[in-house]
Design a protein around this motif. Structure first.
Motif, short mmCIF file in Angstrom:
data_model
loop_
_atom_site.label_atom_id
_atom_site.label_comp_id
_atom_site.label_asym_id
_atom_site.label_seq_id
_atom_site.Cartn_x
_atom_site.Cartn_y
_atom_site.Cartn_z
N ASP A 7 61.74 28.03 30.12
CA ASP A 7 60.24 28.18 30.65
C ASP A 7 60.05 28.84 31.65
N VAL A 8 60.85 28.48 32.50
CA VAL A 8 60.46 28.10 34.40
C VAL A 8 60.10 29.97 34.34
N PHE A 9 61.26 30.80 33.95
CA PHE A 9 61.39 32.20 34.27
C PHE A 9 60.73 32.70 33.32
N ILE A 10 60.07 32.21 32.51
CA ILE A 10 58.90 33.09 31.63
C ILE A 10 57.70 32.45 32.49
N LYS A 11 57.62 32.06 33.27
CA LYS A 11 56.36 31.98 33.81
C LYS A 11 56.19 32.64 35.49
N VAL A 12 57.55 32.98 35.68
CA VAL A 12 58.07 33.48 36.82
C VAL A 12 57.50 35.37 36.26
N TYR A 13 58.29 35.79 35.27
CA TYR A 13 58.06 36.59 34.98
C TYR A 13 57.02 37.24 34.72
N GLU A 14 56.33 36.53 33.93
CA GLU A 14 54.25 36.71 33.91
C GLU A 14 53.48 36.74 35.82
N SER A 15 54.51 35.68 35.91
CA SER A 15 53.16 35.22 37.05
C SER A 15 53.39 36.20 38.13
N MET A 16 54.84 37.30 38.47
CA MET A 16 55.60 37.58 39.68
C MET A 16 54.84 38.85 40.49
N GLU A 17 53.28 39.26 39.86
CA GLU A 17 52.39 40.95 40.29
C GLU A 17 51.63 39.26 40.84
N LYS A 18 51.12 38.33 40.75
CA LYS A 18 50.43 37.53 41.61
C LYS A 18 51.38 36.31 42.29
N PHE A 19 52.21 36.63 42.54
CA PHE A 19 52.48 35.21 43.87
C PHE A 19 52.73 36.10 44.95
N ASN A 20 51.40 34.87 45.38
CA ASN A 20 50.45 35.43 46.99
C ASN A 20 51.72 35.50 47.66
N GLN A 21 52.92 34.95 48.06
CA GLN A 21 53.84 35.02 49.10
C GLN A 21 53.43 34.04 50.67
N ASN A 22 52.51 33.01 50.13
CA ASN A 22 51.96 31.77 50.80
C ASN A 22 52.88 31.28 51.61
N SER A 23 53.88 30.78 50.29
CA SER A 23 55.52 30.00 50.52
C SER A 23 56.57 31.37 50.32
N SER A 24 57.71 30.85 49.89
CA SER A 24 58.88 31.74 49.84
C SER A 24 58.92 31.82 48.53
N LEU A 25 59.80 32.84 47.88
CA LEU A 25 60.02 32.71 46.53
C LEU A 25 61.00 31.37 46.45
N LYS A 26 61.71 31.51 46.78
CA LYS A 26 62.50 30.01 46.81
C LYS A 26 61.96 28.63 46.26
N THR A 27 60.86 28.34 47.03
CA THR A 27 59.85 27.41 46.77
C THR A 27 58.88 27.22 45.59
N TRP A 28 58.18 28.39 45.47
CA TRP A 28 57.69 29.16 44.75
C TRP A 28 58.35 28.70 43.19
N ILE A 29 59.48 28.80 43.36
CA ILE A 29 60.23 28.51 41.54
C ILE A 29 60.47 26.74 41.65
N TYR A 30 61.66 26.54 42.47
CA TYR A 30 60.85 25.51 43.00
C TYR A 30 59.15 24.90 42.34
N ARG A 31 58.64 24.48 42.87
CA ARG A 31 57.82 23.97 42.71
C ARG A 31 56.86 24.42 40.67
N ILE A 32 57.55 25.25 40.69
CA ILE A 32 57.28 26.23 39.23
C ILE A 32 58.42 25.22 38.10
N THR A 33 59.47 24.42 38.78
CA THR A 33 60.66 24.19 38.00
C THR A 33 59.82 22.72 37.58
N VAL A 34 59.62 21.97 38.90
CA VAL A 34 59.29 20.95 39.03
C VAL A 34 57.48 20.33 38.52
N ASN A 35 57.07 20.97 38.13
CA ASN A 35 55.81 21.72 37.28
C ASN A 35 56.25 21.11 35.92
#
Length: 181
Positions: free
Chosen positions: A38-66
């Motif tokens: 589920d996390v990587f489906i969300k990452v795939y669907e949202s990669m273009e929207k990733f705003n880079q206000n945080s690091s990619l790793k932090t963004w993926i951690y946040r998605i995983t926690v949620n």
């Protein structure tokens, strides 16, 4: 094709981190695999929207926690309907996973691990998240704060309360464990 190549790279760099964090939350291999997917489906669907206000790793951690917390809430809401039914035997599967201990560990260590992770799972979601990210994932308070989208003082407070609760709960649990022997 470009997005696919960059997604593949992201997946291979972060898949173990995502799986391990999900496993810390759900303590079940199949559930952790589902969350990872589920996390990587969300990452795939949202990669273009990733705003880079945080690091990619932090963004993926946040998605995983949620995703992990959502999965637990969904699973718990289903359990309410089966309150008098039998619990799934796979819920204790984490006792047999190599992620928590060496394969040659003694039964006593497995029992103690089970008590520890049972206690961690009783923490409120925000305390559990702060504790897991800092103590089991080894992240610093600044990175935990960024993932949880709170300030460092709040992270420290959550960790303090989590440790205090665990100390109290584990003291009681290990006392019961010692009496059983």
């Amino acid at each position: 094709m470009q997005q696919n190549n960059s997604f593949d790279k992201v997946y291979f760099e972060h898949r173990i981190m995502v799986f391990n964090l999900a496993l810390h939350y759900v303590l079940n291999v199949e559930d952790a695999e589902e969350i990872t997917q589920d996390v990587f489906i969300k990452v795939y669907e949202s990669m273009e929207k990733f705003n880079q206000n945080s690091s990619l790793k932090t963004w993926i951690y946040r998605i995983t926690v949620n995703k992990s917390l959502d999965y637990i809430k969904h699973k718990n809401s289903k359990k309410r309907f089966y309150i008098f039914g039998k619990k799934s035997s796979s819920e204790k599967e984490y006792l047999n996973t190599a992620s928590y201990e060496h394969p040659a560990a003694l039964l006593e260590n497995k029992e103690k691990s089970a008590i520890l992770f049972e206690a961690i799972n009783t923490l409120p979601d925000n305390q559990k998240t702060a504790f897991l990210l800092s103590k089991l994932e080894g992240l610093g308070n600044a990175e935990v704060a960024q993932i949880m989208e709170i300030n460092i003082g709040a992270v420290e407070s959550l960790q303090f309360r989590a440790k205090k609760t665990l100390r109290n709960n584990l003291g009681q649990k290990f006392e019961e464990y010692r009496r059983k022997k």
